[in-house]
Scaffold this motif. Structure first.
Motif, PDB file in Angstrom:
ATOM      1  N   UNK A  32       0.849  -1.181   0.000  1.00  0.00           N
ATOM      2  CA  UNK A  32       0.000   0.000   0.000  1.00  0.00           C
ATOM      3  C   UNK A  32       0.892   1.241   0.000  1.00  0.00           C
ATOM      4  N   UNK A  33       0.565   2.195  -0.859  1.00  0.00           N
ATOM      5  CA  UNK A  33       1.333   3.432  -0.959  1.00  0.00           C
ATOM      6  C   UNK A  33       0.541   4.584  -0.369  1.00  0.00           C
ATOM      7  N   UNK A  34       1.247   5.533   0.233  1.00  0.00           N
ATOM      8  CA  UNK A  34       0.603   6.630   0.945  1.00  0.00           C
ATOM      9  C   UNK A  34       0.106   7.726   0.019  1.00  0.00           C
ATOM     10  N   UNK A  35       0.516   7.704  -1.244  1.00  0.00           N
ATOM     11  CA  UNK A  35       0.095   8.736  -2.193  1.00  0.00           C
ATOM     12  C   UNK A  35      -0.229   8.092  -3.533  1.00  0.00           C
ATOM     13  N   UNK A  36      -1.243   8.649  -4.196  1.00  0.00           N
ATOM     14  CA  UNK A  36      -1.610   8.155  -5.512  1.00  0.00           C
ATOM     15  C   UNK A  36      -0.885   8.868  -6.633  1.00  0.00           C
ATOM     16  N   UNK A  37      -0.285  10.015  -6.325  1.00  0.00           N
ATOM     17  CA  UNK A  37       0.484  10.772  -7.313  1.00  0.00           C
ATOM     18  C   UNK A  37       1.713  11.359  -6.632  1.00  0.00           C
ATOM     19  N   UNK A  38       2.728  11.643  -7.426  1.00  0.00           N
ATOM     20  CA  UNK A  38       3.960  12.163  -6.864  1.00  0.00           C
ATOM     21  C   UNK A  38       4.891  11.038  -6.460  1.00  0.00           C
ATOM     22  N   UNK A  39       6.199  11.319  -6.478  1.00  0.00           N
ATOM     23  CA  UNK A  39       7.218  10.309  -6.159  1.00  0.00           C
ATOM     24  C   UNK A  39       6.988   9.056  -6.990  1.00  0.00           C
ATOM     25  N   UNK A  40       6.722   9.256  -8.274  1.00  0.00           N
ATOM     26  CA  UNK A  40       6.358   8.139  -9.140  1.00  0.00           C
ATOM     27  C   UNK A  40       7.483   7.149  -9.345  1.00  0.00           C
ATOM     28  N   UNK A  41       8.733   7.613  -9.395  1.00  0.00           N
ATOM     29  CA  UNK A  41       9.833   6.690  -9.654  1.00  0.00           C
ATOM     30  C   UNK A  41      10.035   5.703  -8.508  1.00  0.00           C
ATOM     31  N   UNK A  42      10.167   6.161  -7.256  1.00  0.00           N
ATOM     32  CA  UNK A  42      10.302   5.164  -6.183  1.00  0.00           C
ATOM     33  C   UNK A  42       9.073   4.264  -6.064  1.00  0.00           C
ATOM     34  N   UNK A  43       7.882   4.817  -6.316  1.00  0.00           N
ATOM     35  CA  UNK A  43       6.684   3.982  -6.265  1.00  0.00           C
ATOM     36  C   UNK A  43       6.771   2.856  -7.286  1.00  0.00           C
ATOM     37  N   UNK A  44       7.187   3.186  -8.498  1.00  0.00           N
ATOM     38  CA  UNK A  44       7.299   2.182  -9.556  1.00  0.00           C
ATOM     39  C   UNK A  44       8.338   1.123  -9.204  1.00  0.00           C
ATOM     40  N   UNK A  45       9.484   1.561  -8.699  1.00  0.00           N
ATOM     41  CA  UNK A  45      10.547   0.613  -8.362  1.00  0.00           C
ATOM     42  C   UNK A  45      10.120  -0.292  -7.218  1.00  0.00           C
ATOM     43  N   UNK A  46       9.507   0.252  -6.171  1.00  0.00           N
ATOM     44  CA  UNK A  46       9.060  -0.575  -5.053  1.00  0.00           C
ATOM     45  C   UNK A  46       8.096  -1.658  -5.516  1.00  0.00           C
ATOM     46  N   UNK A  47       7.114  -1.270  -6.322  1.00  0.00           N
ATOM     47  CA  UNK A  47       6.118  -2.239  -6.781  1.00  0.00           C
ATOM     48  C   UNK A  47       6.749  -3.283  -7.696  1.00  0.00           C
ATOM     49  N   UNK A  48       7.661  -2.860  -8.553  1.00  0.00           N
ATOM     50  CA  UNK A  48       8.352  -3.827  -9.412  1.00  0.00           C
ATOM     51  C   UNK A  48       9.153  -4.811  -8.573  1.00  0.00           C
ATOM     52  N   UNK A  49       9.885  -4.325  -7.593  1.00  0.00           N
ATOM     53  CA  UNK A  49      10.684  -5.217  -6.757  1.00  0.00           C
ATOM     54  C   UNK A  49       9.819  -6.148  -5.916  1.00  0.00           C
ATOM     55  N   UNK A  50       8.609  -5.727  -5.621  1.00  0.00           N
ATOM     56  CA  UNK A  50       7.672  -6.615  -4.923  1.00  0.00           C
ATOM     57  C   UNK A  50       7.151  -7.721  -5.829  1.00  0.00           C
ATOM     58  N   UNK A  51       7.361  -7.570  -7.149  1.00  0.00           N
ATOM     59  CA  UNK A  51       6.757  -8.496  -8.099  1.00  0.00           C
ATOM     60  C   UNK A  51       5.278  -8.237  -8.271  1.00  0.00           C
ATOM     61  N   UNK A  52       4.860  -7.002  -8.051  1.00  0.00           N
ATOM     62  CA  UNK A  52       3.449  -6.633  -8.096  1.00  0.00           C
ATOM     63  C   UNK A  52       3.092  -6.055  -9.456  1.00  0.00           C
ATOM     64  N   UNK A  53       1.881  -6.345  -9.899  1.00  0.00           N
ATOM     65  CA  UNK A  53       1.375  -5.795 -11.162  1.00  0.00           C
ATOM     66  C   UNK A  53       0.574  -4.519 -10.937  1.00  0.00           C
ATOM     67  N   UNK A  54       0.478  -4.042  -9.692  1.00  0.00           N
ATOM     68  CA  UNK A  54      -0.298  -2.846  -9.391  1.00  0.00           C
ATOM     69  C   UNK A  54       0.416  -1.599  -9.894  1.00  0.00           C
ATOM     70  N   UNK A  55      -0.364  -0.565 -10.236  1.00  0.00           N
ATOM     71  CA  UNK A  55       0.224   0.743 -10.484  1.00  0.00           C
ATOM     72  C   UNK A  55       0.074   1.580  -9.214  1.00  0.00           C
ATOM     73  N   UNK A  56       0.545   2.825  -9.251  1.00  0.00           N
ATOM     74  CA  UNK A  56       0.564   3.628  -8.028  1.00  0.00           C
ATOM     75  C   UNK A  56      -0.835   3.935  -7.528  1.00  0.00           C
ATOM     76  N   UNK A  57      -1.758   4.217  -8.441  1.00  0.00           N
ATOM     77  CA  UNK A  57      -3.133   4.510  -8.005  1.00  0.00           C
ATOM     78  C   UNK A  57      -3.752   3.315  -7.300  1.00  0.00           C
ATOM     79  N   UNK A  58      -3.563   2.120  -7.874  1.00  0.00           N
ATOM     80  CA  UNK A  58      -4.140   0.922  -7.266  1.00  0.00           C
ATOM     81  C   UNK A  58      -3.491   0.633  -5.920  1.00  0.00           C
ATOM     82  N   UNK A  59      -2.186   0.878  -5.809  1.00  0.00           N
ATOM     83  CA  UNK A  59      -1.513   0.663  -4.528  1.00  0.00           C
ATOM     84  C   UNK A  59      -1.957   1.684  -3.489  1.00  0.00           C
TER      85      UNK A  59
END
Length: 689
Positions: free
Chosen positions: A563-590
Motif C-alpha cells: 500500500x502506498x501513501x500517495x496516488x500521485x507524486x514520487x512516481x519513480x520510487x513507487x514504480x521501483x518498489x512495486x516492481x521489486x515486490x513483483x506486483x502488477x499494481x500501479x501507483x493509483x491501485x496501490x
C-alpha cells in the motif's frame, strides 16, 4: 603429525594437483572471471579504499604475476588467480579516480548553460539533454559539475536539439539521488561513472545560445545525422526503431514500443550487441567474399578471405562508433575482431577463449560495466551460445540440410533466453512467458531483411539512394513490431517476480560458469550454487515498510500487496518498489490499498508538519521538518538526509531500521567527506562538493 593423517594430506594434495593439471589448456576463460571477482570486491567495500591500500594491492598483483611466470604448472595458475583478483580490485579503484569530477552539493534553481553532447529519452518519455561545458551563474567554476542532464517538460519547441549546440534554460538541478530502497540500484554510483554531476529538469522552453561548433562532438553529430536521414524516410515508431538499431539513437522511441518489446523478450533487439554486429560484419564479409569469388582474377590472385575479413573488421569499427559504443557493442566488436583475425590466421573463429578476451577488454576499459544488466545479460547469452554450439559441433549431420537453419534458430533462441532469463528477471522483475515464440517469428526477419537492408542504406546514403533499402528495412521492422504487439496482448504474456537477495545473481553466475568452463565430471558441481540460488530466490522477502529518501512516499506491505501513501507524486520510487515486490499494481491501485488504521502516518506539506500532534510510540513520516522535538518517532528530510531511503520492520522487540546509506557504504560517489580525503589527484576541482 601422525603417519596416517600425513598420508591422507599427501593424497589430498596430489589429487588437487592432478585436478588443476587436468585443466591445462582450458584455464584462460577463467581470467575474466577472476578479474571480475576482484572488481566486485572493490565495489563491495563498505568504505573507499585509501591510496596506500590500493597501491599495496597493485604491488601484490604485480608480484604474483611475476612469480606465476617463473612457477610451474601447478603453482603458476594459483598465482595467476591471485594476481587477477588483486588486479581487478586495482582496476575498480583506479577507474573511480580517473572519472572523478565535481558533484553538485545542493539544490540549485536558476540559469543553466551548456553544450549538448547526448540526446535520449527518460523513463517518463521526456526528452533528455546531457550538457557539458556547464555554466551556472554565481557558482564557482570549481564547484560546477562537468556534465548535467536535463529532462525537458512542458511546452518546448523554441529550438531543435542538435549535437554541439550550446543551449540555456532556467532549470532545477540537484545532486544525484541514492538508492530508492536499501540495497537497491545505486544511482549515485551510476552517475559517478557516467560523469554526471547533477540531474534536473526544466518546464520552460530551452533556448539556443550559440550555434553548433564546427567539428565538435563529431561522432555524435554523425550518429544524429544518420538517425535524421533514417527517420525522414521511415516516420513514426518504425523510423525510431530503425534509428535505434542503426545509430543507437533512442530519443524518438516511445516508451510504449520499448515496453512492448520488453514484454515479449524482444528488447534485446534495441541493444546493439552480438546479433547486430554479427549481422553487419557477416554481411560485409559474405558480400565481399562472394564478389571476389565471382571475379576470376581476384579469386586466383588475391587473398579474398583475408581481404573480406579485414573489411568486415573495418565495417564493425564504423558501426561501433555510429552506434554509441555501448558495453554490449564493445563486447560484440572485440568478438568480431577476434573471429575475423582467426579466419585470417586459419584458426577457429568462435570460442570461449575469444569470448574471454572480449570480457577482459571490456572489464579493463570499464570495470563498472560488471554491475550493469547489459554486461551481465550480454555475456550470459554469448557464453551459453558458444558453449552450446561447441557441444553440438559435428552433430548436425542427422538433420536434413533444409531444417538446420530452423534448428539453429530454435537452439540459439532457447539457449540465450534460458541464460538471460534469471538475469533479466532479477534486474527488471519480469519474465516474458512467450518470448521464445516471439523470437522464433521475429528473428529470421531481423537477420535476412532488416540488417542487410540497413547496411545497404548506410552505404548508399552518400549517393542519396537510401530510400529503397530503408523501405525494405521498414517492412521488416513493421513485422517485428506487429509480432511484439500481438504476443504482448496474449493473456499471461508477462510474469512478475520478487527481487532476489544480493547472493542470488553471484551464485547463478558462479554455477553457470563452472558448468561451462570446467573440464571433466566435476563441472556438475556447478549445479550446487545454481540450486542454492534458486532456493534463496524462492524464499526472498520484501521490507515491511519503505520510506522514500525525502519523506515524499511511504509503502507498507499488506496481505493484498504494498500500500502506498500517495496516488500521485514520487512516481519513480513507487514504480521501483512495486516492481521489486513483483506486483502488477500501479501507483493509483496501490494507494487504494492504504488502510486507515496503520501504525505509521504520512503527512505532506509545510502546514501539516507545522501542526503535527502525535503521541509517544507513534511513527510519523513528513516531507518537511517539524518545529521542535515531537514526542513520537519522526522521519523527516532532516533525519533522512543522513540515512537515505529506509526499510523498517515492526518487530516485537522494537523497530528495526535499515538505511540505504549504510547499505551503500561511504564511497566516492555518495559522500563528500570521502571525496575530500580519498581523491588521489590534487587539486581536484569540486572535490569537496
Amino acid at each position: 603429525m601422525p603417519r596416517g593423517l600425513l598420508h591422507l594430506v599427501n593424497r589430498a594434495a596430489s589429487g588437487a594437483a592432478m585436478i588443476v593439471l587436468n585443466q591445462r589448456g582450458a584455464l584462460f576463460p577463467w581470467a575474466p572471471v577472476l578479474l571480475a571477482l576482484g572488481i566486485a570486491n572493490y565495489f563491495a567495500c563498505a568504505t573507499e579504499p585509501r591510496g596506500g591500500q590500493v597501491a599495496l594491492a597493485c604491488a601484490g598483483a604485480l608480484a604474483a604475476g611475476v612469480l606465476a611466470v617463473r612457477s610451474g604448472a601447478l603453482a603458476g595458475p594459483m598465482l595467476w588467480a591471485v594476481a587477477l583478483v588483486l588486479a581487478g580490485f586495482c582496476l575498480g579503484a583506479l577507474r573511480a579516480q580517473v572519472v572523478a569530477a565535481p558533484v553538485l552539493g545542493w539544490r540549485y534553481y536558476g540559469p543553466v548553460q551548456g553544450r549538448i553532447v547526448m540526446i535520449d529519452r527518460s523513463g517518463s518519455d521526456a526528452v533528455r539533454l546531457t550538457l557539458d561545458r556547464v555554466l551556472l551563474p554565481d557558482v564557482d567554476p570549481a564547484r560546477t559539475p562537468d556534465r548535467v542532464r536535463l529532462s525537458l517538460h512542458g511546452e518546448q519547441g523554441a529550438m531543435t536539439p542538435l549535437p554541439g549546440l550550446t543551449v540555456q534554460a532556467t532549470a532545477h538541478l540537484s545532486p544525484p539521488g541514492g538508492a530508492v530502497e536499501p540495497g537497491g540500484f545505486d544511482f549515485q554510483r551510476h552517475t559517478w561513472f557516467a560523469g554526471l554531476g547533477a540531474i534536473g529538469y526544466t518546464r520552460v522552453p530551452v533556448m539556443a545560445h550559440a550555434p553548433p561548433e564546427r567539428g565538435a562532438t563529431l561522432v555524435f553529430a554523425a550518429r544524429m545525422a544518420l538517425s535524421d536521414r533514417i527517420r525522414a524516410v521511415l516516420p513514426g515508431d518504425t523510423g525510431a526503431f530503425a534509428a535505434a538499431i542503426t545509430a543507437g539513437d533512442r530519443s524518438a522511441l516511445s516508451q510504449e514500443v520499448t515496453e512492448t518489446l520488453r514484454r515479449t523478450n524482444l528488447a534485446h533487439l534495441l541493444a546493439i550487441s552480438g546479433l547486430h554486429m554479427g549481422l553487419v560484419t557477416g554481411f560485409v564479409f559474405a558480400a565481399l567474399r562472394l564478389g571476389g569469388a565471382l571475379w576470376r582474377h581476384a579469386a586466383l590472385n588475391w587473398p579474398v578471405r583475408s581481404i573480406a575479413a579485414g573489411a568486415a573488421i573495418a565495417a564493425g569499427a564504423v558501426y561501433l562508433a555510429l552506434s554509441g559504443a555501448a558495453i554490449a557493442t564493445e563486447r560484440a566488436f572485440v568478438m568480431a575482431c577476434v573471429a575475423f583475425l582467426a579466419l585470417i590466421a586459419g584458426r577457429r573463429a568462435i570460442s570461449l577463449r575469444a569470448l574471454a578476451l572480449a570480457a577482459l577488454v571490456v572489464l579493463i576499459l570499464r570495470p563498472e560495466a560488471l554491475l550493469s544488466p547489459g554486461f551481465q545479460m550480454s555475456f550470459a547469452a554469448t557464453t551459453a551460445l558458444v558453449a552450446a554450439f561447441g557441444a553440438l559441433r559435428g552433430r548436425g549431420g542427422a538433420w536434413p540440410r533444409w531444417t538446420r537453419p530452423v534448428v539453429a534458430l530454435l537452439v540459439s533462441s532457447s539457449v540465450a533466453g534460458f541464460a538471460t532469463a534469471p538475469v533479466g528477471a532479477a534486474h527488471f522483475n519480469t519474465f516474458a512467458h512467450y518470448g521464445l515464440v516471439a523470437n522464433l517469428v521475429a528473428m529470421p526477419v531481423m537477420g535476412l531483411f532488416v540488417m542487410p537492408a540497413a547496411v545497404l542504406a548506410v552505404l548508399l546514403m552518400p549517393l542519396g539512394a537510401e530510400a529503397v533499402p530503408l523501405t525494405l528495412m521498414g517492412l521488416g521492422l513493421d513485422w517485428i513490431l506487429l509480432v511484439a504487439r500481438s504476443v504482448a496482448a496474449w493473456d499471461g504474456a508477462v510474469g512478475r517476480v520478487i527481487a532476489p537477495g544480493p547472493l542470488v545473481l553471484p551464485l547463478y553466475a558462479l554455477g553457470g560458469l563452472w558448468v561451462i568452463l570446467w573440464q571433466g565430471h566435476l563441472r556438475w558441481l556447478g549445479l550446487v550454487p545454481l540450486v542454492l540460488a534458486a532456493w534463496l530466490w524462492s524464499g526472498a522477502t520484501r521490507p515491511q515498510v519503505l520510506i522514500e529518501e525525502g519523506g515524499q512516499l511511504v509503502g507498507v506491505m499488506t496481505p493484498s500487496g504494498r500500500a502506498l501513501s500517495r496516488g500521485r507524486g514520487a512516481g519513480f520510487p513507487a514504480e521501483v518498489w512495486l516492481e521489486n515486490d513483483g506486483s502488477a499494481l500501479d501507483q493509483d491501485a496501490a494507494f487504494a490499498l492504504w488502510p486507515p488504521d496503520l501504525p505509521i502516518r504520512h503527512l505532506t506539506g509545510k502546514k501539516a508538519a507545522a501542526a503535527l500532534t502525535c503521541s509517544e510510540g507513534e511513527i510519523v513520516v513528513l516531507n518537511h521538518d517539524p518545529p521542535g522535538r515531537p514526542p513520537c518517532r519522526v522521519f523527516s528530510p532532516k533525519t533522512l538526509r543522513d540515512t537515505g531511503a529506509l526499510a523498517l520492520t515492526l518487530a516485537p522487540r522494537g523497530l528495526e531500521i535499515t538505511s540505504a546509506r549504510a547499505m551503500a557504504g561511504r564511497r566516492l560517489w555518495n559522500d563528500k567527506d570521502i571525496r575530500v580525503s580519498h581523491i588521489w589527484r590534487w587539486p581536484v576541482q569540486g572535490a569537496d562538493q
